[in-house]
Design an enzyme around this catalytic site. Structure first.
Site, PDB file in Angstrom:
ATOM      1  CG  LEU A  78      -0.515   0.381   2.582  1.00  0.00           C
ATOM      2  CD1 LEU A  78      -0.557   1.877   2.803  1.00  0.00           C
ATOM      3  CD2 LEU A  78      -1.407  -0.304   3.612  1.00  0.00           C
ATOM      4  CG  HIS A  79       1.304   3.053  -3.132  1.00  0.00           C
ATOM      5  ND1 HIS A  79       1.170   1.696  -3.359  1.00  0.00           N
ATOM      6  CD2 HIS A  79       0.760   3.661  -4.204  1.00  0.00           C
ATOM      7  CE1 HIS A  79       0.583   1.501  -4.519  1.00  0.00           C
ATOM      8  NE2 HIS A  79       0.314   2.680  -5.056  1.00  0.00           N
TER       9      HIS A  79
END
Ligand SMILES: [Zn+2]
Length: 185
Positions: free
Chosen positions: A144-145
């Protein structure tokens, strides 16, 4: 140094597609993260770019800030100039997978990113968020980012000024340095 702003929207050579869609919120364009080098498998050692970036130098990885659990990195294929991402070091896919310390630092670094972008570029607004899952437009869904995308009225922005005289890697290198210098301490 403050990044110059143009008085009218200009083409962003090599930085994005200078069309009317640029003024809209188009999260599908955020799929293009750190190259087309997508992970070859689900694990952290399977070619995940977000796992590989922290091992690089700040300059080579376009790392803006390194926190304890989370780091900030410039997007190699920005939706807008200064588009950066706040990323946990740990290879987790889902927001609910973050532990308390990671959750806290992700939020703190998101604030710091806004502060740095405002100071460096006079950003007037932001799009901030997570694309969770490939169906939602995540380019690297396995890690995730959080996207932090600065916005300006009409999205006239700061890179076109130098964009006409420099190639993209140099633009990104300059942007990284400027934001790193503007990062709150
Ligand atoms: Zn990863």
């Amino acid at each position: 140094m403050l990044l110059g702003m143009t008085s009218e929207p200009e083409q962003q050579d090599g930085v994005g597609e200078p069309d009317g869609f640029q003024r809209l919120w188009t999260p599908h364009r955020m799929a293009y993260i750190q190259g087309e080098n997508k992970p070859t498998g689900p694990g952290a050692g399977d070619g995940c770019p977000f796992c590989a970036i922290p091992a690089k130098s700040d300059e080579d990885g376009l790392v803006i800030h390194r926190g304890e659990h989370v780091y900030a990195v410039l997007n190699l294929y920005p939706y807008n100039s200064g588009h950066l991402m706040v990323v946990p070091y740990r290879h987790v896919a889902d927001y609910t997978d973050l532990d308390a310390a990671e959750t806290l630092e992700l939020a703190e670094l998101t604030k710091h990113a806004m502060t740095a972008l405002r100071a460096a570029s006079g950003a007037q607004g932001f799009n901030i968020g997570l694309n969770q899952g490939s169906v939602a437009g995540a380019g690297i869904a396995a890690h995730l980012h959080q996207h932090v995308v600065p916005r300006w009225g009409g999205d006239m922005n700061f890179m076109p000024v130098v964009g006409h005289t420099k190639v993209l890697p140099q633009l990104l290198a300059d942007t990284r340095k400027i934001l790193a210098d503007a990062w709150p301490r």
